[in-house]
Scaffold this motif. Sequence first.
Motif, PDB file in Angstrom:
ATOM      1  N   LEU A 126      -4.241  18.820  -5.485  1.00 43.66           N
ATOM      2  CA  LEU A 126      -4.966  17.848  -4.679  1.00 43.66           C
ATOM      3  C   LEU A 126      -4.746  18.183  -3.219  1.00 43.66           C
ATOM      4  O   LEU A 126      -3.610  18.286  -2.764  1.00 43.66           O
ATOM      5  N   VAL A 127      -5.832  18.379  -2.485  1.00 44.53           N
ATOM      6  CA  VAL A 127      -5.775  18.601  -1.047  1.00 44.53           C
ATOM      7  C   VAL A 127      -6.518  17.440  -0.412  1.00 44.53           C
ATOM      8  O   VAL A 127      -7.704  17.233  -0.687  1.00 44.53           O
ATOM      9  N   TYR A 128      -5.818  16.659   0.412  1.00 42.25           N
ATOM     10  CA  TYR A 128      -6.411  15.465   1.006  1.00 42.25           C
ATOM     11  C   TYR A 128      -6.384  15.563   2.520  1.00 42.25           C
ATOM     12  O   TYR A 128      -5.326  15.765   3.117  1.00 42.25           O
ATOM     13  N   ASP A 129      -7.535  15.445   3.142  1.00 41.79           N
ATOM     14  CA  ASP A 129      -7.662  15.434   4.594  1.00 41.79           C
ATOM     15  C   ASP A 129      -7.925  13.988   5.002  1.00 41.79           C
ATOM     16  O   ASP A 129      -9.071  13.528   4.985  1.00 41.79           O
ATOM     17  N   GLY A 130      -6.861  13.262   5.316  1.00 41.48           N
ATOM     18  CA  GLY A 130      -6.966  11.844   5.641  1.00 41.48           C
ATOM     19  C   GLY A 130      -7.913  11.521   6.777  1.00 41.48           C
ATOM     20  O   GLY A 130      -8.758  10.637   6.638  1.00 41.48           O
ATOM     21  N   PRO A 131      -7.806  12.209   7.939  1.00 46.06           N
ATOM     22  CA  PRO A 131      -8.703  11.874   9.044  1.00 46.06           C
ATOM     23  C   PRO A 131     -10.192  12.030   8.690  1.00 46.06           C
ATOM     24  O   PRO A 131     -11.013  11.253   9.140  1.00 46.06           O
ATOM     25  N   LYS A 132     -10.507  13.012   7.877  1.00 44.41           N
ATOM     26  CA  LYS A 132     -11.910  13.216   7.488  1.00 44.41           C
ATOM     27  C   LYS A 132     -12.290  12.399   6.259  1.00 44.41           C
ATOM     28  O   LYS A 132     -13.469  12.248   5.955  1.00 44.41           O
ATOM     29  N   GLY A 133     -11.284  11.904   5.527  1.00 43.76           N
ATOM     30  CA  GLY A 133     -11.569  11.169   4.307  1.00 43.76           C
ATOM     31  C   GLY A 133     -12.120  12.065   3.215  1.00 43.76           C
ATOM     32  O   GLY A 133     -12.871  11.618   2.353  1.00 43.76           O
ATOM     33  N   GLU A 134     -11.755  13.338   3.236  1.00 42.84           N
ATOM     34  CA  GLU A 134     -12.248  14.303   2.254  1.00 42.84           C
ATOM     35  C   GLU A 134     -11.083  14.802   1.404  1.00 42.84           C
ATOM     36  O   GLU A 134      -9.937  14.822   1.855  1.00 42.84           O
ATOM     37  N   PHE A 135     -11.410  15.224   0.184  1.00 43.87           N
ATOM     38  CA  PHE A 135     -10.384  15.767  -0.676  1.00 43.87           C
ATOM     39  C   PHE A 135     -10.981  16.806  -1.604  1.00 43.87           C
ATOM     40  O   PHE A 135     -12.195  16.873  -1.789  1.00 43.87           O
ATOM     41  N   GLU A 136     -10.093  17.620  -2.165  1.00 47.79           N
ATOM     42  CA  GLU A 136     -10.471  18.611  -3.162  1.00 47.79           C
ATOM     43  C   GLU A 136      -9.522  18.474  -4.340  1.00 47.79           C
ATOM     44  O   GLU A 136      -8.330  18.233  -4.157  1.00 47.79           O
ATOM     45  N   LEU A 137     -10.057  18.627  -5.531  1.00 46.82           N
ATOM     46  CA  LEU A 137      -9.253  18.770  -6.736  1.00 46.82           C
ATOM     47  C   LEU A 137      -9.530  20.166  -7.249  1.00 46.82           C
ATOM     48  O   LEU A 137     -10.665  20.504  -7.542  1.00 46.82           O
TER      49      LEU A 137
END
Length: 171
Positions: A126-137
Motif C-alpha cells: 500500500l502506497v498512500y499519498d495523504g496530501p493528494k488523497g491518492e493510493f496504490e495497491l
Amino acid sequence: MRGPLVEVILGPTPQDTQLIVDAGGTPKAFKHFLLVDTGAQSTCVEDSIAKALGLNPIRFTKLIGVSGQVEDRPVYRMSVTIGMKTDRGVVEPAVFTADIVGTNSPVTPQPFMGLLGRDFLQFVRLVYDGPKGEFELVDYRHVSAPPPNIRSGWKGIASAKKKAQKHKRRH
C-alpha cells in the motif's frame, strides 16, 4: 474518518452463486466503498449488506470495536471484486473470496460501508499519498518475491499500477 476509499462489489461466493442459479434464483451483488484501514485486523462490512445478499454467518468471532468493547460478531463468506490495473494499464476486476466480519451500522452515516483490513492488506503493498488523497495497491507477485510470512487467502489480485512493472525492471 478520513482516508483512502476503494470501490468494491460484494456478492455471494462463486459456489453460492452457482447454488442460487441452480435453484432458479438470481444472485445479488452490491457496489460499495470500503475505507482502507491499516489499523483494522479484519475486513468488515455492515451486517445490512450480508442480509441483503441473503448470506448466513459461517461462524462468530470476537471483535474489539471503536468503543473498546469486545463483541461477538458474525462472519460471512462472500466474494469481493476490486478493479485494479494490470501491467498493461487496463483496469480489470480482481475477484476473490474472503471471510468478512459483519458490523453494526454507524449512528452517523459514512461514505463507506466497511473497512478493508490487514487480512487483505498483508498481500499487497500500500502506497498512500495523504496530501493528494491518492493510493496504490500493488500485488507483491508483480514487483518482487512475496515476504516469507504471507499466507494464501485473498487470491486474484492484479497489479494496481504500471509502476509495479517499472519497479520490477529496476530490481
